[in-house]
Structure formats: structure tokens, C-alpha cells
Design a protein around this motif. Structure first.
Motif, PDB file in Angstrom:
ATOM      1  N   VAL A 133       0.855  -1.184   0.000  1.00 37.13           N
ATOM      2  CA  VAL A 133       0.000   0.000   0.000  1.00 37.13           C
ATOM      3  C   VAL A 133       0.891   1.234   0.000  1.00 37.13           C
ATOM      4  O   VAL A 133       1.733   1.397   0.887  1.00 37.13           O
ATOM      5  CB  VAL A 133      -0.921   0.021   1.228  1.00 37.13           C
ATOM      6  CG1 VAL A 133      -1.712   1.328   1.293  1.00 37.13           C
ATOM      7  CG2 VAL A 133      -1.859  -1.178   1.215  1.00 37.13           C
ATOM      8  N   VAL A 134       0.738   2.086  -0.991  1.00 40.79           N
ATOM      9  CA  VAL A 134       1.499   3.336  -1.081  1.00 40.79           C
ATOM     10  C   VAL A 134       0.502   4.477  -0.943  1.00 40.79           C
ATOM     11  O   VAL A 134      -0.394   4.636  -1.779  1.00 40.79           O
ATOM     12  CB  VAL A 134       2.264   3.425  -2.413  1.00 40.79           C
ATOM     13  CG1 VAL A 134       3.022   4.743  -2.493  1.00 40.79           C
ATOM     14  CG2 VAL A 134       3.222   2.245  -2.556  1.00 40.79           C
ATOM     15  N   ALA A 135       0.647   5.256   0.126  1.00 40.29           N
ATOM     16  CA  ALA A 135      -0.376   6.246   0.447  1.00 40.29           C
ATOM     17  C   ALA A 135       0.245   7.553   0.916  1.00 40.29           C
ATOM     18  O   ALA A 135       1.427   7.605   1.264  1.00 40.29           O
ATOM     19  CB  ALA A 135      -1.319   5.700   1.521  1.00 40.29           C
ATOM     20  N   PHE A 136      -0.584   8.603   0.940  1.00 41.32           N
ATOM     21  CA  PHE A 136      -0.116   9.884   1.447  1.00 41.32           C
ATOM     22  C   PHE A 136      -0.095   9.853   2.973  1.00 41.32           C
ATOM     23  O   PHE A 136      -0.798   9.084   3.621  1.00 41.32           O
ATOM     24  CB  PHE A 136      -0.928  11.040   0.882  1.00 41.32           C
ATOM     25  CG  PHE A 136      -2.371  11.115   1.280  1.00 41.32           C
ATOM     26  CD1 PHE A 136      -2.818  12.133   2.116  1.00 41.32           C
ATOM     27  CD2 PHE A 136      -3.309  10.204   0.792  1.00 41.32           C
ATOM     28  CE1 PHE A 136      -4.151  12.232   2.469  1.00 41.32           C
ATOM     29  CE2 PHE A 136      -4.649  10.305   1.129  1.00 41.32           C
ATOM     30  CZ  PHE A 136      -5.066  11.316   1.976  1.00 41.32           C
ATOM     31  N   SER A 137       0.737  10.720   3.547  1.00 40.06           N
ATOM     32  CA  SER A 137       1.135  10.580   4.953  1.00 40.06           C
ATOM     33  C   SER A 137      -0.023  10.620   5.927  1.00 40.06           C
ATOM     34  O   SER A 137      -0.002   9.950   6.962  1.00 40.06           O
ATOM     35  CB  SER A 137       2.143  11.682   5.310  1.00 40.06           C
ATOM     36  OG  SER A 137       1.573  12.973   5.127  1.00 40.06           O
ATOM     37  N   VAL A 138      -1.054  11.380   5.626  1.00 35.24           N
ATOM     38  CA  VAL A 138      -2.155  11.591   6.559  1.00 35.24           C
ATOM     39  C   VAL A 138      -2.918  10.294   6.856  1.00 35.24           C
ATOM     40  O   VAL A 138      -3.563  10.171   7.893  1.00 35.24           O
ATOM     41  CB  VAL A 138      -3.095  12.676   5.989  1.00 35.24           C
ATOM     42  CG1 VAL A 138      -4.405  12.756   6.732  1.00 35.24           C
ATOM     43  CG2 VAL A 138      -2.384  14.034   6.016  1.00 35.24           C
ATOM     44  N   MET A 139      -2.809   9.302   5.974  1.00 36.85           N
ATOM     45  CA  MET A 139      -3.595   8.073   6.138  1.00 36.85           C
ATOM     46  C   MET A 139      -3.007   7.094   7.155  1.00 36.85           C
ATOM     47  O   MET A 139      -3.670   6.117   7.516  1.00 36.85           O
ATOM     48  CB  MET A 139      -3.717   7.351   4.789  1.00 36.85           C
ATOM     49  CG  MET A 139      -4.465   8.110   3.732  1.00 36.85           C
ATOM     50  SD  MET A 139      -6.067   8.746   4.292  1.00 36.85           S
ATOM     51  CE  MET A 139      -6.835   7.264   4.903  1.00 36.85           C
ATOM     52  N   GLU A 140      -1.820   7.344   7.632  1.00 35.24           N
ATOM     53  CA  GLU A 140      -1.104   6.316   8.392  1.00 35.24           C
ATOM     54  C   GLU A 140      -1.872   5.791   9.602  1.00 35.24           C
ATOM     55  O   GLU A 140      -2.049   4.580   9.764  1.00 35.24           O
ATOM     56  CB  GLU A 140       0.258   6.850   8.835  1.00 35.24           C
ATOM     57  CG  GLU A 140       1.089   5.815   9.565  1.00 35.24           C
ATOM     58  CD  GLU A 140       2.517   6.259   9.773  1.00 35.24           C
ATOM     59  OE1 GLU A 140       3.315   5.417  10.213  1.00 35.24           O
ATOM     60  OE2 GLU A 140       2.833   7.424   9.502  1.00 35.24           O
ATOM     61  N   THR A 141      -2.326   6.653  10.473  1.00 37.27           N
ATOM     62  CA  THR A 141      -2.994   6.203  11.694  1.00 37.27           C
ATOM     63  C   THR A 141      -4.348   5.585  11.388  1.00 37.27           C
ATOM     64  O   THR A 141      -4.682   4.500  11.893  1.00 37.27           O
ATOM     65  CB  THR A 141      -3.170   7.382  12.668  1.00 37.27           C
ATOM     66  OG1 THR A 141      -1.885   7.919  12.987  1.00 37.27           O
ATOM     67  CG2 THR A 141      -3.854   6.935  13.944  1.00 37.27           C
ATOM     68  N   ALA A 142      -5.151   6.226  10.566  1.00 36.34           N
ATOM     69  CA  ALA A 142      -6.498   5.738  10.275  1.00 36.34           C
ATOM     70  C   ALA A 142      -6.484   4.385   9.583  1.00 36.34           C
ATOM     71  O   ALA A 142      -7.392   3.563   9.784  1.00 36.34           O
ATOM     72  CB  ALA A 142      -7.244   6.756   9.419  1.00 36.34           C
ATOM     73  N   ASN A 143      -5.471   4.129   8.770  1.00 36.41           N
ATOM     74  CA  ASN A 143      -5.441   2.876   8.030  1.00 36.41           C
ATOM     75  C   ASN A 143      -5.253   1.650   8.916  1.00 36.41           C
ATOM     76  O   ASN A 143      -5.679   0.549   8.539  1.00 36.41           O
ATOM     77  CB  ASN A 143      -4.329   2.905   6.976  1.00 36.41           C
ATOM     78  CG  ASN A 143      -4.798   3.463   5.654  1.00 36.41           C
ATOM     79  OD1 ASN A 143      -5.989   3.672   5.435  1.00 36.41           O
ATOM     80  ND2 ASN A 143      -3.864   3.711   4.753  1.00 36.41           N
ATOM     81  N   GLU A 144      -4.634   1.802  10.072  1.00 36.70           N
ATOM     82  CA  GLU A 144      -4.375   0.625  10.904  1.00 36.70           C
ATOM     83  C   GLU A 144      -5.676  -0.099  11.248  1.00 36.70           C
ATOM     84  O   GLU A 144      -5.760  -1.332  11.162  1.00 36.70           O
ATOM     85  CB  GLU A 144      -3.631   1.037  12.173  1.00 36.70           C
ATOM     86  CG  GLU A 144      -2.196   1.485  11.927  1.00 36.70           C
ATOM     87  CD  GLU A 144      -1.373   0.431  11.214  1.00 36.70           C
ATOM     88  OE1 GLU A 144      -1.475  -0.754  11.594  1.00 36.70           O
ATOM     89  OE2 GLU A 144      -0.637   0.780  10.272  1.00 36.70           O
ATOM     90  N   GLY A 145      -6.696   0.643  11.650  1.00 32.26           N
ATOM     91  CA  GLY A 145      -7.970   0.021  11.981  1.00 32.26           C
ATOM     92  C   GLY A 145      -8.669  -0.561  10.768  1.00 32.26           C
ATOM     93  O   GLY A 145      -9.367  -1.578  10.870  1.00 32.26           O
ATOM     94  N   VAL A 146      -8.491   0.070   9.617  1.00 36.45           N
ATOM     95  CA  VAL A 146      -9.103  -0.432   8.393  1.00 36.45           C
ATOM     96  C   VAL A 146      -8.436  -1.741   7.970  1.00 36.45           C
ATOM     97  O   VAL A 146      -9.113  -2.691   7.550  1.00 36.45           O
ATOM     98  CB  VAL A 146      -9.019   0.629   7.279  1.00 36.45           C
ATOM     99  CG1 VAL A 146      -9.473   0.062   5.935  1.00 36.45           C
ATOM    100  CG2 VAL A 146      -9.868   1.836   7.654  1.00 36.45           C
ATOM    101  N   TYR A 147      -7.115  -1.820   8.091  1.00 33.96           N
ATOM    102  CA  TYR A 147      -6.427  -3.080   7.794  1.00 33.96           C
ATOM    103  C   TYR A 147      -6.968  -4.208   8.681  1.00 33.96           C
ATOM    104  O   TYR A 147      -7.269  -5.319   8.207  1.00 33.96           O
ATOM    105  CB  TYR A 147      -4.918  -2.960   8.040  1.00 33.96           C
ATOM    106  CG  TYR A 147      -4.172  -1.985   7.169  1.00 33.96           C
ATOM    107  CD1 TYR A 147      -4.618  -1.640   5.899  1.00 33.96           C
ATOM    108  CD2 TYR A 147      -2.985  -1.395   7.619  1.00 33.96           C
ATOM    109  CE1 TYR A 147      -3.916  -0.745   5.107  1.00 33.96           C
ATOM    110  CE2 TYR A 147      -2.276  -0.500   6.839  1.00 33.96           C
ATOM    111  CZ  TYR A 147      -2.747  -0.175   5.583  1.00 33.96           C
ATOM    112  OH  TYR A 147      -2.044   0.712   4.811  1.00 33.96           O
ATOM    113  N   GLU A 148      -7.080  -3.928   9.962  1.00 30.31           N
ATOM    114  CA  GLU A 148      -7.529  -4.963  10.903  1.00 30.31           C
ATOM    115  C   GLU A 148      -8.953  -5.407  10.593  1.00 30.31           C
ATOM    116  O   GLU A 148      -9.266  -6.609  10.645  1.00 30.31           O
ATOM    117  CB  GLU A 148      -7.433  -4.430  12.334  1.00 30.31           C
ATOM    118  CG  GLU A 148      -5.996  -4.218  12.800  1.00 30.31           C
ATOM    119  CD  GLU A 148      -5.921  -3.552  14.162  1.00 30.31           C
ATOM    120  OE1 GLU A 148      -6.992  -3.342  14.782  1.00 30.31           O
ATOM    121  OE2 GLU A 148      -4.803  -3.241  14.609  1.00 30.31           O
ATOM    122  N   ALA A 149      -9.816  -4.456  10.270  1.00 31.02           N
ATOM    123  CA  ALA A 149     -11.198  -4.806   9.951  1.00 31.02           C
ATOM    124  C   ALA A 149     -11.267  -5.633   8.669  1.00 31.02           C
ATOM    125  O   ALA A 149     -12.051  -6.595   8.577  1.00 31.02           O
ATOM    126  CB  ALA A 149     -12.039  -3.539   9.807  1.00 31.02           C
TER     127      ALA A 149
END
Length: 348
Positions: free
Chosen positions: A35-51
Motif C-alpha cells: 500500500v502506497v499512500a499519502f502521509s495523513v492516512m497512516e494512523t487511520a489505516n491501521e484500523g481499516v487493515y484490521e477490519a
């Protein structure tokens, strides 16, 4: 005397570097998505990955994420960085990959959201209690007000911020000459331009400037993290829409993950971190959003909400007019020329 500014917190820099290292070489496993993303997504993505990993489609999926300034991330993929799924701040960072044959030209048709994965609005982040009483765009151009906003050469967040300021003048009956003068005044109040939206947030919370131009979700996340800040949603602002796509050679599972990201479940998770649900996703249940000005009603509608398509003719037109550079590096667009004359330190 000029106030101090820091480009980034050491801890945050280390975290980003570590994240980048985990994905730079990619993975040979078909179940590990790069996953290559812009910096702002880092924290929010952790929960989305887990879900996603709790779904039938994602139960065997692992993630190798990389985060950074949106433009830099897009260019890195062009230069060979492994990517199965990309999530950028700007549509132009995806179309760069389309032009290189790395993303299909019909990528917008892959989701019910026209390719958009997250959305927000431009807000003013201020010191706790808003000691200067910052309330409107016009307040930002006053002498003595110091602003932090990222570098539009590398950061998508910066481009949203600048165009929101421009739209404020045009949308209230001003001329392009007046809009150019207003943006010049803002830049004159901006001593440095950090490389990314996340670095700009770090610079603000560690420095002593008066206002940070930022995504609403970044302001909410900062408050969730206990930072002594407040934020103002101005009466007129710009809708931020962040696109996502899978690459043409993506591993199995990338399209399933894109479908999940634009589902009601994922949009509800993103909302918990301050992202506004994307238009086109039905059935999103909004949680109480800790850190929002009103946790029970976290996303108030501005009196005037400008859009890229409706007010700037789309990103294809806006990018050329406002941000283009010539082949020799000479600034062609309006904003690079204004930055060159502002004396702001454009960090990379």
C-alpha cells in the motif's frame, strides 16, 4: 521576531522511515499487499487493515504500507516502488500512474465513489482557546499572523489549502488579481513550507505559529492525540477528495481491498478518525468522533463548500493553471511563482 518552526518531530520522522523501509522492497507473497499512500492516512489505516483482515476476503491478507507526501509517493511508484494499492491526496497523483501505464485508465469506474476513498475539508488549526480569535480566511492575511502549510511541490494537502484560499476570494466576487494578491499575503505570513501534511502538523504542534492550514481530519486526530489545539471550520471552504486505485499488476486481493475501503464499514472507521464519509457510499453509521468540535455532530456543513470540479474545472485544468513547472524547473503555474517571490522555505 520570527517564531520558530520545526520541519518534523524526530519520533514521527523515525516512524515514517521505518514504515517506508518495511515496504520499499515489497513482498513476494500474493497475500501481502503493498500500500502506497499519502502521509495523513497512516494512523487511520491501521484500523481499516484490521477490519479487512476479519472479512472472508481479507483473512489471509497482510499489508506492507508506505507513507509520505502524496506527490513524492506517486513519483516513487513511477520510479519502480512496488505498489498494489495506491491512495493519494490528489487525482493528478493517480493520473500520473495512468499516463505511465501503471493504473488502468478506467480506474474511476472501479468504485461507486468515482475513485474517491476518503474526503475532508480545509480548516484552520489554532492554538488552544484560539487566542487570536481566528475565524475567517481574511484573518489569515493580517500582519503578524504566522501560518504553517505544506509545500505544494510535494504535498497534496498544500494544494487543497491554497486552492481553498483562492476560492474564498473568487467565490465572494473577487477577481483573479485579487485572489493572487490574497494568496501572496498568506504566503508572506508563512515562514516555511514542510514537505507533507503530516510534517506540517508536526511542525505546528512543536512550534509556536498561529495557524495551520490542514485537513479537518488531521485537526481531529491531533486533538485525539492530546495536542493543545483547536480548529475552525470556516464559513467557506473546499471539499477535499482523496482517490485510491489498484495498479495493473496488483496482487490478488487488491481489488477486494479497494471495494472494502469504499464500503460503509470502512467509511465509518475512517469517520472515527475525522474523515467525512465519501459521497456515493450508502449506510455509513457515524460514530461519536472524539476530538471533533461536536463529537455527536462532527461534520458541520459549511455555508459554502467549493469543489475542484465545480469551481476549478477539475484537477486536469487546475494543476496546469496553478501548479505547473516547466521542463527546466522554472515555475509556470501561479502558485510556484508566488512561492518563489514570497521567500518561504519550501522544504522537500
Amino acid at each position: 521576531m520570527k517564531k520558530t518552526i520545526k520541519a518534523a518531530v524526530v519520533g514521527m520522522t523515525g516512524m515514517l522511515a521505518l514504515t517506508a523501509c518495511t515496504s520499499a522492497g515489497g513482498s513476494s507473497s500474493k497475500d501481502t499487499l503493498s500500500v502506497v499512500a499519502f502521509s495523513v492516512m497512516e494512523t487511520a489505516n491501521e484500523g481499516v487493515y484490521e477490519a479487512y483482515q476479519e472479512t472472508d476476503a481479507g483473512e489471509e491478507t497482510e499489508f506492507a504500507p508506505s507513507y509520505g507526501a502524496s506527490g513524492d509517493q506517486s513519483r516513487a511508484v513511477v520510479d519502480g516502488k512496488e505498489a498494489d494499492f495506491v491512495h493519494f491526496s490528489l487525482e493528478t497523483d493517480v493520473t500520473r500512474l495512468v499516463d505511465e501505464g501503471l493504473v488502468a485508465d478506467d480506474w474511476k469506474e472501479a468504485t461507486p465513489t468515482n475513485g474517491i476513498a476518503t474526503s475532508s475539508v480545509v480548516v484552520f488549526v489554532v492554538r488552544e482557546g484560539n487566542p487570536l480569535g481566528i475565524d475567517s480566511w481574511d484573518d489569515l492575511a493580517q500582519p503578524g499572523v504566522e501560518i504553517v502549510t505544506p509545500n505544494p511541490g510535494s504535498s497534496g494537502a498544500a494544494r487543497w489549502n491554497i486552492l481553498a484560499a483562492w476560492a474564498h476570494i473568487i467565490g465572494n466576487g473577487g477577481t483573479e488579481k485579487e485572489a493572487e494578491q490574497f494568496v501572496s499575503d498568506l504566503l508572506a505570513n508563512t515562514p516555511a513550507l514542510p514537505a507533507s501534511g503530516r510534517e506540517a502538523t508536526s511542525a505546528f504542534v512543536e512550534g509556536d505559529q498561529d495557524v495551520l492550514l490542514s485537513y479537518e481530519n488531521e485537526a481531529i486526530l491531533a486533538k485525539q492525540n492530546g495536542e493543545a489545539i483547536d480548529y475552525v471550520v470556516p464559513q467557506d471552504t473546499l471539499l477535499i477528495e482523496n482517490p485510491a486505485a489498484v495498479t495493473v499488476d496488483a496482487k490478488d486481493g487488491a481489488e477486494d481491498f479497494l471495494e472494502f475501503v469504499t464500503s460503509a464499514e470502512a467509511q465509518s472507521l475512517y469517520a472515527g478518525f475525522g474523515f467525512r464519509p465519501v459521497e456515493g457510499v450508502e449506510g455509513v453509521e457515524l460514530p461519536e468522533v472524539e476530538g471533533a468540535n461536536d463529537p455527536a455532530d462532527p461534520f458541520p456543513a459549511p455555508e459554502e463548500l467549493y469543489t475542484i470540479d465545480g469551481d476549478f474545472g477539475g484537477w486536469g485544468e487546475a494543476a496546469d493553471k496553478f501548479f505547473a513547472d516547466g521542463e527546466d524547473g522554472e515555475p509556470l503555474g501561479i502558485i510556484p511563482r508566488l512561492i518563489e517571490h514570497s521567500g518561504a522555505d519550501a522544504q522537500e
